[in-house]
Design a protein around this motif. Structure first.
Motif, PDB file in Angstrom:
ATOM      1  N   ASP A   1       0.819  -1.222   0.000  1.00  0.00           N
ATOM      2  CA  ASP A   1       0.000   0.000   0.000  1.00  0.00           C
ATOM      3  C   ASP A   1       0.850   1.267   0.000  1.00  0.00           C
ATOM      4  OD1 ASP A   1      -2.155  -1.639   0.202  1.00  0.00           O
ATOM      5  OD2 ASP A   1      -2.244  -1.519   2.401  1.00  0.00           O
ATOM      6  N   PHE A   2       2.149   1.112   0.090  1.00  0.00           N
ATOM      7  CA  PHE A   2       3.033   2.254   0.258  1.00  0.00           C
ATOM      8  C   PHE A   2       2.954   3.203  -0.941  1.00  0.00           C
ATOM      9  CE2 PHE A   2       7.179   4.300  -0.266  1.00  0.00           C
ATOM     10  CZ  PHE A   2       7.175   5.044   0.893  1.00  0.00           C
ATOM     11  N   THR A   3       2.707   4.448  -0.671  1.00  0.00           N
ATOM     12  CA  THR A   3       2.585   5.416  -1.770  1.00  0.00           C
ATOM     13  C   THR A   3       3.583   6.562  -1.632  1.00  0.00           C
ATOM     14  OG1 THR A   3       0.870   6.544  -0.501  1.00  0.00           O
ATOM     15  CG2 THR A   3       0.129   4.979  -2.174  1.00  0.00           C
ATOM     16  N   GLY A   4       4.746   6.276  -1.090  1.00  0.00           N
ATOM     17  CA  GLY A   4       5.769   7.332  -0.950  1.00  0.00           C
ATOM     18  C   GLY A   4       5.865   7.798   0.485  1.00  0.00           C
ATOM     19  N   GLY A   5       6.900   8.538   0.769  1.00  0.00           N
ATOM     20  CA  GLY A   5       7.096   9.065   2.119  1.00  0.00           C
ATOM     21  C   GLY A   5       7.714   8.042   3.028  1.00  0.00           C
ATOM     22  N   LEU A   6       7.883   8.435   4.267  1.00  0.00           N
ATOM     23  CA  LEU A   6       8.383   7.567   5.332  1.00  0.00           C
ATOM     24  C   LEU A   6       9.830   7.133   5.178  1.00  0.00           C
ATOM     25  CD1 LEU A   6       5.360   5.261   6.184  1.00  0.00           C
ATOM     26  CD2 LEU A   6       6.273   7.164   7.498  1.00  0.00           C
ATOM     27  N   ILE A   7      10.510   7.630   4.189  1.00  0.00           N
ATOM     28  CA  ILE A   7      11.909   7.257   4.039  1.00  0.00           C
ATOM     29  C   ILE A   7      12.741   8.021   5.050  1.00  0.00           C
ATOM     30  CG2 ILE A   7      13.901   7.328   2.511  1.00  0.00           C
ATOM     31  CD1 ILE A   7      11.757   6.998   0.252  1.00  0.00           C
ATOM     32  N   VAL A   8      12.567   9.320   5.064  1.00  0.00           N
ATOM     33  CA  VAL A   8      13.102  10.098   6.165  1.00  0.00           C
ATOM     34  C   VAL A   8      11.971  10.962   6.688  1.00  0.00           C
ATOM     35  CG1 VAL A   8      15.513  10.188   5.451  1.00  0.00           C
ATOM     36  CG2 VAL A   8      13.909  11.905   4.606  1.00  0.00           C
ATOM     37  N   LYS A   9      12.093  11.309   7.935  1.00  0.00           N
ATOM     38  CA  LYS A   9      11.108  12.196   8.544  1.00  0.00           C
ATOM     39  C   LYS A   9      11.768  13.560   8.687  1.00  0.00           C
ATOM     40  CE  LYS A   9       8.457  10.680  12.031  1.00  0.00           C
ATOM     41  NZ  LYS A   9       8.105  10.329  13.431  1.00  0.00           N
ATOM     42  N   ILE A  10      11.197  14.533   7.977  1.00  0.00           N
ATOM     43  CA  ILE A  10      11.770  15.879   7.976  1.00  0.00           C
ATOM     44  C   ILE A  10      10.846  16.838   8.699  1.00  0.00           C
ATOM     45  CG2 ILE A  10      12.445  17.816   6.504  1.00  0.00           C
ATOM     46  CD1 ILE A  10      13.044  15.841   4.306  1.00  0.00           C
ATOM     47  N   LEU A  11      11.414  17.599   9.601  1.00  0.00           N
ATOM     48  CA  LEU A  11      10.640  18.654  10.251  1.00  0.00           C
ATOM     49  C   LEU A  11      11.148  20.012   9.766  1.00  0.00           C
ATOM     50  CD1 LEU A  11      10.618  17.502  14.001  1.00  0.00           C
ATOM     51  CD2 LEU A  11       9.305  16.612  12.047  1.00  0.00           C
ATOM     52  N   VAL A  12      10.208  20.865   9.430  1.00  0.00           N
ATOM     53  CA  VAL A  12      10.575  22.223   9.038  1.00  0.00           C
ATOM     54  C   VAL A  12       9.924  23.194  10.010  1.00  0.00           C
ATOM     55  CG1 VAL A  12      10.418  23.977   7.237  1.00  0.00           C
ATOM     56  CG2 VAL A  12      10.857  21.592   6.609  1.00  0.00           C
ATOM     57  N   LEU A  13      10.762  24.010  10.645  1.00  0.00           N
ATOM     58  CA  LEU A  13      10.262  25.005  11.608  1.00  0.00           C
ATOM     59  C   LEU A  13      10.130  26.307  10.827  1.00  0.00           C
ATOM     60  CD1 LEU A  13      12.612  23.917  14.520  1.00  0.00           C
ATOM     61  CD2 LEU A  13      10.385  22.976  13.842  1.00  0.00           C
ATOM     62  N   SER A  14       8.895  26.648  10.547  1.00  0.00           N
ATOM     63  CA  SER A  14       8.638  27.522   9.398  1.00  0.00           C
ATOM     64  C   SER A  14       7.970  28.842   9.718  1.00  0.00           C
ATOM     65  CB  SER A  14       7.758  26.766   8.416  1.00  0.00           C
ATOM     66  OG  SER A  14       6.559  26.361   9.082  1.00  0.00           O
ATOM     67  N   SER A  15       8.043  29.308  10.962  1.00  0.00           N
ATOM     68  CA  SER A  15       7.252  30.497  11.300  1.00  0.00           C
ATOM     69  C   SER A  15       7.523  31.672  10.370  1.00  0.00           C
ATOM     70  CB  SER A  15       7.513  30.906  12.748  1.00  0.00           C
ATOM     71  OG  SER A  15       8.875  31.220  12.914  1.00  0.00           O
ATOM     72  N   GLN A  16       8.738  31.756   9.811  1.00  0.00           N
ATOM     73  CA  GLN A  16       9.052  32.932   8.993  1.00  0.00           C
ATOM     74  C   GLN A  16       8.933  32.678   7.487  1.00  0.00           C
ATOM     75  OE1 GLN A  16      11.908  35.889  10.656  1.00  0.00           O
ATOM     76  NE2 GLN A  16      12.850  34.075  11.502  1.00  0.00           N
ATOM     77  N   LEU A  17       8.565  31.464   7.109  1.00  0.00           N
ATOM     78  CA  LEU A  17       8.523  31.151   5.677  1.00  0.00           C
ATOM     79  C   LEU A  17       7.193  31.544   5.048  1.00  0.00           C
ATOM     80  CD1 LEU A  17      10.338  27.694   5.662  1.00  0.00           C
ATOM     81  CD2 LEU A  17      11.288  29.972   5.314  1.00  0.00           C
ATOM     82  N   GLU A  18       7.256  31.821   3.743  1.00  0.00           N
ATOM     83  CA  GLU A  18       6.041  32.180   3.016  1.00  0.00           C
ATOM     84  C   GLU A  18       5.528  30.969   2.241  1.00  0.00           C
ATOM     85  OE1 GLU A  18       7.086  35.699   0.780  1.00  0.00           O
ATOM     86  OE2 GLU A  18       7.981  36.562   2.600  1.00  0.00           O
ATOM     87  N   GLU A  19       4.320  31.097   1.711  1.00  0.00           N
ATOM     88  CA  GLU A  19       3.667  30.013   0.969  1.00  0.00           C
ATOM     89  C   GLU A  19       4.580  29.406  -0.090  1.00  0.00           C
ATOM     90  OE1 GLU A  19       1.239  27.936   1.061  1.00  0.00           O
ATOM     91  OE2 GLU A  19       0.775  28.826   3.012  1.00  0.00           O
ATOM     92  N   LYS A  20       5.207  30.283  -0.870  1.00  0.00           N
ATOM     93  CA  LYS A  20       6.034  29.772  -1.973  1.00  0.00           C
ATOM     94  C   LYS A  20       7.204  28.933  -1.470  1.00  0.00           C
ATOM     95  CE  LYS A  20       8.988  33.838  -2.576  1.00  0.00           C
ATOM     96  NZ  LYS A  20       9.594  34.772  -3.526  1.00  0.00           N
ATOM     97  N   HIS A  21       7.734  29.305  -0.291  1.00  0.00           N
ATOM     98  CA  HIS A  21       8.853  28.540   0.256  1.00  0.00           C
ATOM     99  C   HIS A  21       8.374  27.175   0.732  1.00  0.00           C
ATOM    100  CE1 HIS A  21      10.173  32.850   1.133  1.00  0.00           C
ATOM    101  NE2 HIS A  21      10.898  32.429   0.114  1.00  0.00           N
ATOM    102  N   ILE A  22       7.226  27.171   1.375  1.00  0.00           N
ATOM    103  CA  ILE A  22       6.661  25.915   1.858  1.00  0.00           C
ATOM    104  C   ILE A  22       6.382  24.990   0.672  1.00  0.00           C
ATOM    105  CG2 ILE A  22       4.568  24.973   2.948  1.00  0.00           C
ATOM    106  CD1 ILE A  22       4.782  27.402   4.914  1.00  0.00           C
ATOM    107  N   ALA A  23       5.859  25.578  -0.403  1.00  0.00           N
ATOM    108  CA  ALA A  23       5.577  24.787  -1.615  1.00  0.00           C
ATOM    109  C   ALA A  23       6.870  24.202  -2.189  1.00  0.00           C
ATOM    110  CB  ALA A  23       4.874  25.663  -2.655  1.00  0.00           C
TER     111      ALA A  23
END
Lengths: 342, 342
Positions: free
Chosen positions: B17-39
């Motif tokens: 059922d695996f559809t991608g992800g779970l290879i690494v777990k990445i956290l982004v602390l994003s209080s100062q980022l804008e939509e385009k950066h998150i995208a």
């Protein structure tokens, strides 16, 4: 060819004892000049065999020298009253204060200015105040003066900004050269002719194109002479054409900006910041609304003051250049069109 | 090659059922980022098939995600405690706060920084504060805030000044590029190696040559990392080597300047002005002598804050670049030597 004076002093020239001088009487109003500048002027005056007198300012000129043929300095009163004055060289770039119909008693008097001496210093001022506003240093500095450490605020950058330079004389061009190092998106020059003396603008436009440029202008940098055509050139309608968040810098003459309209645009937040070094009335009167306008960075007409050594050097150099021309009967390089006003 | 996690989460990868992800777990602390950066980060994470979580700041990370393999943000506490953390990318250029012996629970954790994202913005700050001091705009601005029009004061210019740039990383180089447009007499770069990555300095020197350069330095611009070698590098003796009337700008780390010695040199007038954006203790405590030191221009560590769009763009770009490298098992471009400290 030396311009001889016509009064009795010239008889000395015919005397066998004549050892130079007395051909023209030159007054230099020198309160701000340094030793080396005085020496340079003295040397040039000797070369052209002119009599030379130094005074601190116009009010120090004694009665017997009010008939001077040449004056280098701010001699507005003498110009207005002396029919003997043939050439006035003012140390300023702007000449609006000396190009009124009654500015000269001698209708044929020549006026030269010192445009070209101020580009470097005023351009530095323009970059400084622009960055202060974009980077909110005005606010950080204000807080620091009150002993307060404040949190970061949203900043802007010259990088990627669209700059329009209104007035492409020496000042506008020196500004463009410096601004270019900050990698703006574009630097546009706007002049009456649509032509710049130096290739320092990405694009050149005529003043008649201004309204089309304003909506795409993040920074409007103004360095215009005070003439009938430039009066209130930045008016309410043009401020509205600028995009929300634009910046305005004015270092030419205060007459170019409708101050009431600008204050309104600043208070509403439509204009993010304005730095004015010149004003309709100088000094700004105590209690004027200008002092308390939001995001208005005021400096007291100091962008181009004469205290800076490079400015003085160039100023004196330009006078000496034209003194030689005057003595040789050649056209003066820095001659101002007294009707056009620059 | 993708760095697989070794715990049970990876079993999902084997599931049909695996559809991608779970290879690494990445956290982004994003209080100062804008939509385009998150995208942009989201897109890169998808490309490398990583699980991605966004949190405002470190304190918002829930218990179940404290085992993240990769974090982009200021995660000093997690680094100190998590043995699962393999790569921390901090959005700052300076890393002194995260290169202490106990900064990482995992001795093999990699640290990358965002040096290279701040050159443009910090260089703009440096030019701004330098011109503010040389042109006395700090004083004109202070008077204007009090509604006072004051007389011109003696100004200085970048033109013809001798500039020494201590620290020739991205910040020092971007500063040199901009300063060059103002036509200084010379721009010297000083680095540990005596070599600059880009040819933007007129002359390059090693730190061991510094004392010889100081007597011929009108402007000392400092952009150094905080290391044992740079601690108090501008001390009392070196301040005395600078000529009377020199200016100091520090935007690296506060540890590089002996603040007591600098305050003394400012009060005595030996140093004409200093602009500090970084300090030994930040925020500067209320009532500190720093707040009231003559000719000291204080900004609250904002020269390189993340609010500027070009800075954020580059910051995110650099993380995404290295995220691809990490996933491919390639060396990280922006890797910091945790012992050397930069």
């Amino acid at each position: 060819m030396i311009s001889y004076r016509t009064d009795e002093d010239c008889s000395a020239f015919d005397s066998p004892d004549f050892t130079g001088g007395l051909i023209v009487k030159i007054l230099v109003l020198s309160s701000q000049l340094e030793e080396k500048h005085i020496a340079q002027i003295r040397k040039t005056a000797e070369e052209v065999k002119a009599d030379l007198y130094f005074y601190g300012s116009e009010k120090d000129i004694p009665e017997e020298n009010k008939d001077a043929e040449v004056i280098y300095g701010f001699a507005t009163e003498t110009a207005r009253t002396s029919r003997d004055l043939k050439w006035l060289c003012v140390p300023s770039a702007g000449v609006d204060y000396i190009t009124k119909p009654d500015s000269f008693a001698n209708p044929d008097a020549m006026l030269t200015n010192s445009a070209g001496a101020y580009g470097v210093t005023i351009a530095e001022h323009m970059i400084a105040v622009l960055l202060m506003m974009m980077r909110r240093i005005t606010e950080f500095h204000k807080a620091a003066l009150e002993g307060r450490w404040i949190a970061p605020m949203k900043q802007r950058s010259i990088k990627n900004s669209r700059i329009t330079v209104l007035g492409t004389g020496d000042i506008g061009r020196q500004f463009a050269k410096r601004a270019a190092a900050f990698e703006p998106a574009v630097i546009r020059g706007v002049s009456r002719s649509g032509i710049s003396k130096e290739d320092v603008f990405d694009e050149m436009y005529k003043v008649s194109d201004l309204d089309k440029l304003l909506p795409g202008t993040d920074v409007l940098a103004m360095s215009l002479p005070a003439t009938a055509e430039t009066e209130n050139i930045l008016n309410k309608e043009r401020l509205a054409l600028l995009p929300e968040g634009a910046y305005v810098v004015n270092v030419g003459r205060g007459s170019a900006v409708d101050e009431d309209a600008l204050m309104e645009a600043l208070e509403s937040g439509h204009i993010a910041g304005a730095a004015l070094d010149v004003f309709k009335t100088e000094p700004i009167p105590e209690g004027s609304r200008l002092w308390n306008t939001t995001n208005l960075l005021i400096t007291p007409h100091v962008a181009g003051n004469l205290t800076l050594e490079v400015t003085k050097d160039r100023n004196v150099e330009m006078f000496c250049e034209d003194l030689k021309n005057y003595a040789a009967g050649k056209p003066l390089i820095h001659l101002v069109d007294r009707v056009r006003g620059y």
